[in-house]
Scaffold this motif. Structure first.
Motif, PDB file in Angstrom:
ATOM      1  N   ARG A  15       5.028   5.626   1.108  1.00 44.05           N
ATOM      2  CA  ARG A  15       3.746   5.727   0.930  1.00 44.05           C
ATOM      3  C   ARG A  15       3.649   5.696  -0.816  1.00 44.05           C
ATOM      4  O   ARG A  15       3.259   5.323  -1.746  1.00 44.05           O
ATOM      5  CB  ARG A  15       2.370   6.231   1.349  1.00 44.05           C
ATOM      6  CG  ARG A  15       1.056   6.047   1.154  1.00 44.05           C
ATOM      7  CD  ARG A  15       0.025   6.878   1.842  1.00 44.05           C
ATOM      8  NE  ARG A  15       0.334   6.700   3.105  1.00 44.05           N
ATOM      9  CZ  ARG A  15       0.797   7.858   3.832  1.00 44.05           C
ATOM     10  NH1 ARG A  15       0.749   9.208   3.297  1.00 44.05           N
ATOM     11  NH2 ARG A  15       1.021   8.148   5.383  1.00 44.05           N
ATOM     12  N   GLU A  16       4.252   7.242  -1.206  1.00 42.75           N
ATOM     13  CA  GLU A  16       4.675   7.363  -2.456  1.00 42.75           C
ATOM     14  C   GLU A  16       5.343   6.658  -3.205  1.00 42.75           C
ATOM     15  O   GLU A  16       5.026   6.238  -4.513  1.00 42.75           O
ATOM     16  CB  GLU A  16       5.077   9.003  -2.465  1.00 42.75           C
ATOM     17  CG  GLU A  16       5.304   9.278  -4.097  1.00 42.75           C
ATOM     18  CD  GLU A  16       3.784   9.427  -4.568  1.00 42.75           C
ATOM     19  OE1 GLU A  16       4.063   9.204  -5.976  1.00 42.75           O
ATOM     20  OE2 GLU A  16       2.889   9.732  -4.320  1.00 42.75           O
ATOM     21  N   LYS A  19       3.259   3.319  -4.086  1.00 42.41           N
ATOM     22  CA  LYS A  19       2.242   3.445  -4.971  1.00 42.41           C
ATOM     23  C   LYS A  19       2.999   3.607  -6.494  1.00 42.41           C
ATOM     24  O   LYS A  19       2.476   3.117  -7.410  1.00 42.41           O
ATOM     25  CB  LYS A  19       1.748   4.737  -4.762  1.00 42.41           C
ATOM     26  CG  LYS A  19       0.682   4.723  -3.586  1.00 42.41           C
ATOM     27  CD  LYS A  19      -0.263   5.587  -3.127  1.00 42.41           C
ATOM     28  CE  LYS A  19      -1.362   5.578  -1.987  1.00 42.41           C
ATOM     29  NZ  LYS A  19      -2.107   6.472  -1.708  1.00 42.41           N
ATOM     30  N   SER A  20       3.932   4.082  -6.510  1.00 43.00           N
ATOM     31  CA  SER A  20       4.434   4.667  -7.867  1.00 43.00           C
ATOM     32  C   SER A  20       5.462   3.486  -8.352  1.00 43.00           C
ATOM     33  O   SER A  20       5.675   3.435  -9.526  1.00 43.00           O
ATOM     34  CB  SER A  20       5.431   5.837  -8.030  1.00 43.00           C
ATOM     35  OG  SER A  20       6.728   5.497  -7.041  1.00 43.00           O
ATOM     36  N   SER A  22       4.753  -0.204  -7.190  1.00 43.80           N
ATOM     37  CA  SER A  22       4.140  -1.282  -7.036  1.00 43.80           C
ATOM     38  C   SER A  22       3.957  -1.952  -8.215  1.00 43.80           C
ATOM     39  O   SER A  22       4.071  -3.267  -8.368  1.00 43.80           O
ATOM     40  CB  SER A  22       2.682  -1.117  -6.473  1.00 43.80           C
ATOM     41  OG  SER A  22       1.682  -0.406  -7.296  1.00 43.80           O
ATOM     42  N   TRP A  40      -5.410  -0.331  -1.822  1.00 40.98           N
ATOM     43  CA  TRP A  40      -5.005   0.364  -0.723  1.00 40.98           C
ATOM     44  C   TRP A  40      -6.268   0.385   0.180  1.00 40.98           C
ATOM     45  O   TRP A  40      -6.916   1.457   0.164  1.00 40.98           O
ATOM     46  CB  TRP A  40      -4.320   2.071  -1.063  1.00 40.98           C
ATOM     47  CG  TRP A  40      -3.146   1.874  -1.607  1.00 40.98           C
ATOM     48  CD1 TRP A  40      -2.780   1.461  -3.092  1.00 40.98           C
ATOM     49  CD2 TRP A  40      -1.964   2.069  -0.951  1.00 40.98           C
ATOM     50  NE1 TRP A  40      -1.520   1.620  -3.125  1.00 40.98           N
ATOM     51  CE2 TRP A  40      -0.828   1.706  -2.052  1.00 40.98           C
ATOM     52  CE3 TRP A  40      -1.544   2.093   0.313  1.00 40.98           C
ATOM     53  CZ2 TRP A  40       0.256   1.751  -1.339  1.00 40.98           C
ATOM     54  CZ3 TRP A  40      -0.183   2.114   0.831  1.00 40.98           C
ATOM     55  CH2 TRP A  40       0.866   2.040  -0.377  1.00 40.98           C
ATOM     56  N   MET A  46      -1.015  -1.362   1.938  1.00 40.82           N
ATOM     57  CA  MET A  46      -1.294  -1.979   0.848  1.00 40.82           C
ATOM     58  C   MET A  46      -1.489  -3.345   0.557  1.00 40.82           C
ATOM     59  O   MET A  46      -0.776  -4.282   0.974  1.00 40.82           O
ATOM     60  CB  MET A  46      -0.158  -1.472  -0.257  1.00 40.82           C
ATOM     61  CG  MET A  46      -0.196  -1.991  -1.700  1.00 40.82           C
ATOM     62  SD  MET A  46       1.036  -1.528  -2.608  1.00 40.82           S
ATOM     63  CE  MET A  46       2.239  -3.073  -2.246  1.00 40.82           C
TER      64      MET A  46
END
Length: 100
Positions: A15-16, A19-20, A22, A40, A46
């Motif tokens: 997930r991290e 997110k970082s 994308s 999200w 996502m």
């Protein structure tokens, strides 16, 4: 189109990384003129919209315990390219979750 990418990471790590990174998705779309919007709707999903070359693709990435599942709705005129697109998604998806 549905592409599964196996992983051996904790969901929080995946997930991290998504997110970082994308913002990097657009860099992997051929032609260099893509716009990608992400959101999200839940902790492990996502959603994304990719606009490129006059086409709009919608879909998302679901984070599972052992795999990412990327689903995209391809417009009819791109359906014939599904094998090539799914191969590129598999390769680039692995890069997105790889240790940076």
């Amino acid at each position: 189109m549905r592409v599964a990418i196996p992983h051996e990471l904790d969901r929080a790590v995946v997930r991290e990384r998504l997110k970082s990174r994308s913002h990097e998705i657009a860099d992997h779309v051929p032609g260099g003129m893509a716009e990608v919007e992400t959101s999200w709707p839940s902790e492990d999903r996502m959603a994304m919209t990719i606009s490129a070359m006059g086409q709009k693709l919608t879909g998302g990435i679901d984070i599972g315990d052992t795999e990412l599942v990327i689903d995209l709705e391809l417009p009819g005129m791109l359906a014939f390219m599904e094998p090539m697109i799914s191969g590129a998604i598999r390769q680039q998806g692995q890069k997105l979750i790889a240790k940076g």
